[in-house]
Scaffold this active site. Structure first.
Site, PDB file in Angstrom:
ATOM      1  N   LYS A  82      27.483  12.701  66.651  1.00  0.00           N
ATOM      2  CA  LYS A  82      28.123  13.505  67.685  1.00  0.00           C
ATOM      3  C   LYS A  82      27.104  13.769  68.786  1.00  0.00           C
ATOM      4  CE  LYS A  82      30.598  17.932  68.190  1.00  0.00           C
ATOM      5  NZ  LYS A  82      31.030  19.156  67.472  1.00  0.00           N
ATOM      6  N   SER A 158      36.023  19.200  67.068  1.00  0.00           N
ATOM      7  CA  SER A 158      35.485  18.647  68.293  1.00  0.00           C
ATOM      8  C   SER A 158      34.579  17.464  68.042  1.00  0.00           C
ATOM      9  CB  SER A 158      34.700  19.728  69.036  1.00  0.00           C
ATOM     10  OG  SER A 158      33.533  20.105  68.307  1.00  0.00           O
ATOM     11  N   SER A 182      35.108  21.493  62.827  1.00  0.00           N
ATOM     12  CA  SER A 182      34.943  20.311  63.680  1.00  0.00           C
ATOM     13  C   SER A 182      34.460  19.080  62.951  1.00  0.00           C
ATOM     14  CB  SER A 182      33.993  20.638  64.836  1.00  0.00           C
ATOM     15  OG  SER A 182      34.525  21.666  65.638  1.00  0.00           O
TER      16      SER A 182
END
Length: 483
Positions: A82, A158, A182
């Site tokens: 990420k 996310s 997330s």
């Protein structure tokens, strides 16, 4: 779709072939990069990819292995992270255009990336996410991430790209970040395994962690065995992170078997059977419980009546933590450069009075105490990861126009995630079926603080008796649907 494509093998299967010299890290990397080139213009799982660097490191890994130096199960496996953690050679975009390019240059490698490199894993690049790692993004600066099972559907938030990429065979595994769900949300929506570890189990050094009391890194992969192998590498104390735990790291992979005899599990009534749980989700969850019973577990039902308050309490506190960081750094001066959804959430959070924040933090301890009390009596708590199947992208956008939008668009998406992130305990999402529209459903397993070994054991036993993780999206059909 069941596939024997090498990129759809689990990371552990790829590792065994690499160790036996039946699969070349170079061959695996070329196939992986080819899938990114072919499918990512639609899926948008990645922000930055460096194929030349990745192939160079794959050749080095192959040479090491051929010379008799094998570093372990991650040696030669391609992974992504990420875009919230620093990696030298890649900009840290945080999924935003608020920063200038000069502000995106990383100062060093994050500890997680250092440890993975030492284990021989190969970083391909940085993965797409909601802006700043906060859910609520409406317009994605680096392209809208799409569900590989159907590009019209949401891939959650996310750590969105970190869930899409392993599901689409674009890497062996990912490292995401979980504040309130997330990792587990993207794992659930995309049909992979995702573990939020105990707060402090994995070093956060080198990550942009604005949610200081909740943010934690964790792995996403195609099997529980993969997750166990990754956890052995990335877990453990780091002097650079004062909040990382000094507890020793268990040999997670050696504790995996298919036997749950003697284990006592509990279904959380409010999360599994409460208001808003989709009938298809409930039906798949019931089948999952039968599987666990078949593996020897005893399952009871319990009530956590305070769990329903977890979403409001964590958003009041963690969002205020995040907003305080952005208010001081960017929000005042660059307001118009933020996505509308992100800035609306941050501005609202920056207006929370200190007295309300303080009371919410005290209330969090009460909710956490109820969760921990249940965990003293059971080996793990069970629920669906998400209470409804993946939704169409437009439906999933968090546009709140009136009070009636709050429950379906803010609360229900998070209702099964937040009780465990608020409690800072390990929780893992495991593939648990499919909806009538062919979209992934999942089982969530939550454990005691630093009880990742037990969570992994339960998840592994479940996967030994099911084949949901063996189904993969037909990306040719996905491309055709997006055309």
């Amino acid at each position: 779709m069941v596939s024997t494509d090498v990129t759809y093998l689990t990371g552990s299967e790829q590792a065994r072939l690499i160790k036996a010299r039946q699969l070349s890290p170079v061959e695996l990397m070329k196939e992986t990069l080819n899938r990114i080139d072919r499918y990512d213009p639609v899926l948008r799982a990645w922000i930055t990819v460096d194929p030349d660097r990745a192939l160079k490191q794959a050749r080095e890994a192959e040479s090491e292995i051929m010379a008799g130096t094998y570093r372990g199960m991650l040696h030669g496996l391609p992974f992504g992270v990420k875009d919230q953690m620093h990696a030298l050679g890649f900009p840290t975009t945080l999924g935003t255009k608020v920063m200038d390019e000069s502000e995106m240059v990383p100062p060093y490698d994050s500890t997680v990336i250092k440890r993975l490199a030492q284990a021989g894993a190969i970083l391909i690049g940085k993965q797409n996410q909601h802006e700043w790692g906060k859910g609520s993004t409406i317009v994605f600066p680096y392209g809208t991430p799409r569900n590989p099972w159907n590009p019209d559907y949401d891939a959650s938030s996310s750590s969105t790209g970190s869930g899409i990429a392993p599901a689409a065979g674009q890497c062996s595994f990912s490292i995401g970040e979980d504040t309130g769900g997330s990792i587990r949300g993207p794992a659930s929506c995309n049909g992979v395994v995702g573990l939020r570890p105990t707060f402090g189990r994995i070093s956060r050094h080198g990550g942009v962690m604005a949610g200081y009391t909740s943010d934690t890194f964790g792995p996403l992969a195609r099997s529980v065995e993969d997750i166990a192998a990754i956890m052995e590498v990335v877990s453990g104390h780091d002097p650079s992170d004062v909040l990382s735990s000094p507890r020793p790291v268990p040999p997670y992979t050696k504790q995996l078997d298919g036997d749950l005899r003697g284990m006592k599990l509990a279904v959380v009534r409010e999360l599994a059977y409460g208001q808003g749980v989709d009938p298809e989700v409930r039906a798949a969850f019931e089948v999952s419980l039968d599987v666990l019973r078949g593996q020897g577990a005893t399952i009871e039902e319990i009530s956590l009546p305070l769990a329903k308050h977890a979403v409001a309490l964590q958003m009041l506190t963690t969002d205020a933590d995040v907003a305080s960081w952005f208010l001081a750094n960017f929000l005042r001066d660059r307001y118009e450069r933020f996505d509308k959804g992100t800035r609306t959430r941050l501005v609202a959070s920056s207006l929370i009075p200190a007295t309300v924040y303080h009371r919410a933090m005290r209330a969090r301890t009460i909710v956490r105490a109820q969760v921990l009390d249940a965990m003293r009596r059971y080996d793990a708590l069970l629920s669906p990861t998400d209470v409804f199947p993946p939704r169409q992208i437009e439906e999933a956008r968090e546009r709140i126009t009136n009070r009636a939008d709050v429950l379906p668009k803010l609360i229900m998406r998070r209702i099964a995630h937040y009780p465990f992130s608020l409690s800072n305990v390990p929780a893992m999402s495991v593939p648990g079926g499919f909806s009538s529209k062919g979209l992934p459903l999942s089982l969530q397993i939550a454990g005691r603080p630093f009880g990742e070994d037990r969570v992994l054991k339960i998840g592994y036993a479940y996967q030994q008796a099911t084949a949901w993780h063996r189904r993969h999206p037909d990306l040719s059909a996905t491309l055709a649907a997006a055309a």
